[in-house]
Design a protein around this motif. Structure first.
Motif: not given
Length: 135
Positions: A100, A79, A103-104
């Motif tokens: 990141i 991300k 999935d965060g």
């Protein structure tokens, strides 16, 4: 004469960090370009940024891409991808990258790059740890 010597020493001192800054900027450009190639699933482009030693281990772009997909998923798909601290010395650059993943989850990558005989920079390795994980 002493003043001239001090001036020359001062200017040489200024030149060194600028050169290191240029090296770091070039390294970041290589890392960013490879990350963008991963995002496009462009194995040939991603592979083109790998150093000869990496190419010897993974002799074809498809093999290299498969290794990244399986062993470095946060690098392959993420991300966010933000550059951290860098060090340059003697043609070798170490660049931290804060990632990141899809999935965060937060990760820290340490890329190493070396200058090749043709003057280009190539990625010689990438170590990946979950953020906050001890080395």
């Amino acid at each position: 004469m002493r003043t001239l010597f001090l001036l020359v020493a001062f200017l040489l001192g200024l030149a060194s960090p600028a050169g290191a800054g240029d090296d770091v900027a070039a390294a970041q450009s290589v890392i960013r370009s490879q990350a963008e190639a991963f995002g496009r699933d462009d194995a040939a482009a991603a592979y083109s940024y790998a150093a000869p030693a990496i190419r010897n281990i993974f002799p074809r772009p498809e093999i290299f891409m498969s290794m990244v997909q399986q062993g470095y998923p946060p690098v392959y798909r993420h991300k966010s991808f933000e550059f951290g601290e860098a060090r340059a010395e003697g043609g070798v650059i170490a660049q931290r990258v804060h990632i990141i993943d899809a999935d965060g989850e937060a990760w820290e990558a340490l890329y190493t790059l070396e200058q090749e005989p043709d003057g280009s920079l190539k990625i010689t390795g990438c170590s990946l740890l979950r953020a906050g994980q001890a080395v």
